[in-house]
Design a protein around this motif. Structure first.
Motif, short mmCIF file in Angstrom:
data_model
loop_
_atom_site.label_atom_id
_atom_site.label_comp_id
_atom_site.label_asym_id
_atom_site.label_seq_id
_atom_site.Cartn_x
_atom_site.Cartn_y
_atom_site.Cartn_z
N ARG A 1 0.77 -1.14 -0.04
CA ARG A 1 0.06 -0.12 -0.07
C ARG A 1 0.78 1.24 0.04
N VAL B 1 -10.53 0.74 4.62
CA VAL B 1 -12.04 0.29 4.08
C VAL B 1 -12.89 1.54 3.99
N GLU C 1 -18.74 -0.76 -2.18
CA GLU C 1 -17.24 -1.33 -1.41
C GLU C 1 -16.30 -1.59 -2.68
N TRP D 1 -15.52 1.92 -4.34
CA TRP D 1 -14.36 2.46 -3.59
C TRP D 1 -13.04 1.98 -3.74
N ASP D 2 -12.97 0.77 -3.69
CA ASP D 2 -11.54 0.03 -3.92
C ASP D 2 -10.99 0.32 -5.22
N ARG E 1 -9.16 3.53 -5.78
CA ARG E 1 -7.86 3.73 -4.92
C ARG E 1 -6.64 3.37 -5.76
N MET F 1 -6.81 -3.77 -6.38
CA MET F 1 -7.81 -4.28 -5.56
C MET F 1 -7.48 -6.16 -5.52
N ARG G 1 -9.91 -8.76 -4.19
CA ARG G 1 -11.14 -8.67 -3.30
C ARG G 1 -12.09 -9.99 -3.76
N HIS H 1 -6.72 -4.66 -11.08
CA HIS H 1 -7.75 -5.03 -9.94
C HIS H 1 -8.25 -6.26 -10.12
N ASP I 1 -9.39 -8.90 0.45
CA ASP I 1 -10.66 -8.39 1.22
C ASP I 1 -11.78 -9.16 1.00
#
Length: 506
Positions: A119, A137, A170, A173-174, A177, A181, A183, A346, A368
């Protein structure tokens, strides 16, 4: 041998006669057993450990007190004593609980450190600082979803459940970033994971990138592609992204054309099977890779799709094949030239089956988790029956099928194998039983589908069943994954004991 039993591991403890009157001494006391190699007496190991325990310092525990209280855990020195010399089984179990907790806790800390390092690396490259950099989160309010995503959402003939909206928020939002991601989206069969995946794909397309959806079977790939095309049909043509289906059944010339357009960015969305991960498939700017039924793919297969990402700018443009993508990214107010070296797209993995591999991915794969916890309203509750596969049970099953057909229903009859096999004498085969089913349900049309049929034959069999031309479909597990025929009202699984739990769940 000769019903002779021998005690290999035992422990003797000498007690004074006065101590024997103590009730605590009379109670069963557990003793630790230390496995050892030949030549090393377990008793020697026990003596060494007991001597070491005498020098064990108390009050030194790396685990904070508030965590021990929260999870009802022993202090570390107490746990060592309780493990190697427990007065009773209850203390031994509490000691074991502490060490099990430690294993998972420190494993999670290790992964958290890895995630933190990754990160920080991406945040440093992108120049993101402050609260946005610290937030781990979050979710994006629906009114802040991209224009294209909202166009699809508002064109749907139904309303998403609150659970679907939550997980979509969710994921979006990821996606926004500056960190790739990773997930896992879980939810029961029929909870609406597919439409959530489509919304996520349109989010990256609106930002100027491409999306790919990889599934394990051609059946599922065709179904997802048709579903996606029907959803996109409700969007104005000038805003509608171009989608393509890539499987082994696609003709060579058409496959070449699709691969060319993926590489130039003319095709924004790709749905396919393992064909998507072949070496000659290249993307102009792959921003999101979705893997449906992820437990059906090997680790290397998933990595091959992930590795088709590109180096990207934080403002959303591709540093490779720049300008080739059909959809221009939404430029921020202040342009930035900092490169976000995103070598991986992602990744969103989806599964309806919480099997150990899925759980391990969440634990060991640094993923996640998002979970859809409710089904769309109006779903009819299902009933499950277990019937013995003898003559009486078969008669009962056939009668249940007839009742379903009389009421206008459609029925799957699933067999474990295609043809009879000498190595599997007790298993019924679809091709053999198909003739019996036709005779048994005279007056109703029956279809047959299995993995050895050609692609167009399978498609035709499913089309007839979907349209109602056939009311009974004899099949194998080729229909296992995500085949969506709402009119089907009953499924009979023959030789159910031969299936794994994941297969039965599907």
């Amino acid at each position: 041998e000769n019903n002779h039993f021998e005690v290999r591991e035992f422990s003797l403890e000498l007690c004074e006669e006065k101590d024997w009157k103590d009730e605590e001494v009379k109670k069963d006391r557990p003793y630790p057993i230390y496995p050892s190699k030949a030549g090393l007496d377990p008793k020697i190991i026990e003596i060494c450990i007991q001597k070491a325990l005498l020098d064990l310092p108390s009050g030194i525990d790396p685990l904070p007190e508030q965590i021990r209280i929260k999870f009802d855990l022993m202090e570390l020195s107490e746990a060592f004593l309780g493990m190697h010399g427990p007065p009773n089984l209850e203390v031994a179990e509490k000691a074991r609980k502490r060490f099990v907790f430690d294993e998972f806790f420190y494993l999670q800390l290790g992964f958290l450190m890895q995630r933190q390092q990754l990160r920080d690396k991406y945040l440093e490259a992108s120049g993101v600082v402050g609260v946005a950099a610290q937030q781990e989160v979050g979710s994006t309010d629906m009114d802040k979803w991209s224009t294209l995503t909202l166009k699809l959402l508002h064109s749907l003939p139904y309303t998403l459940t609150s659970s679907q909206i939550r997980v979509t928020s969710e994921i979006i939002w990821d996606l926004r970033r500056p960190i790739p991601m990773s997930r896992l989206l879980q939810g029961d069969v029929g909870c609406g994971k597919t439409i959530v995946a489509f919304l996520a794909l349109l989010e990256v397309v609106d930002a100027g990138y491409q999306g790919a959806l990889m599934v394990p079977t051609e059946f599922l790939a065709n179904q997802h592609y048709q579903h996606l095309v029907s959803c996109l049909a409700n969007i104005e043509e000038k805003h509608r992204p171009r989608a393509a289906l890539l499987t082994s059944s696609v003709s060579a010339s058409k496959a070449r054309s699709i691969r060319r357009d993926l590489e130039t960015g003319e095709i924004a969305l790709a749905v396919g099977t393992h064909s998507l991960i072949s070496d000659n498939v290249r993307f102009a700017a792959l921003g999101l890779a979705i893997i449906d039924e992820q437990h059906r793919f090997g680790v290397n297969q998933r990595l091959r799709l992930n590795n088709k990402g590109v180096t990207m700018n934080i403002n959303g443009s591709s540093d490779q094949n720049k300008g080739n993508t059909k959809y221009e990214p939404n430029k921020p107010e202040k342009e930035t030239t900092r490169l976000w070296n995103m070598r991986l797209p992602h990744v969103l993995a989806m599964s309806a089956t919480p099997i150990p591999r899925s759980l391990a991915l969440a634990l060991h794969g640094d993923m996640d988790c998002s979970q859809i916890t409710e089904l769309p309203p109006g779903r009819t509750p299902t009933k499950t029956y277990v019937i013995k596969s003898n003559k009486l049970g078969l008669t009962k099953t056939y009668e249940m099928i007839r009742n379903e057909l009389r009421n206008g229903g459609r029925v799957y009859i699933v067999y474990p194998i295609i043809e009879e096999s000498e190595s599997l004498p007790n298993m019924k085969a679809a091709t053999i039983e198909y003739d019996n089913i036709i005779k048994e349900f005279e007056g109703y049309r029956c279809g047959l589908v299995h993995g050895r049929l050609k692609a167009h034959e399978k498609e035709e069999a499913m089309r007839c069943f979907r349209s109602g031309e056939t009311q009974v479909l004899v099949s194998t597990t080729v229909i296992e994954l995500g085949v969506d025929i709402p009119e089907a009202s009953m499924m009979v699984v023959i030789n159910a004991e031969k299936y794994g739990l994941a297969q039965l769940h599907q």
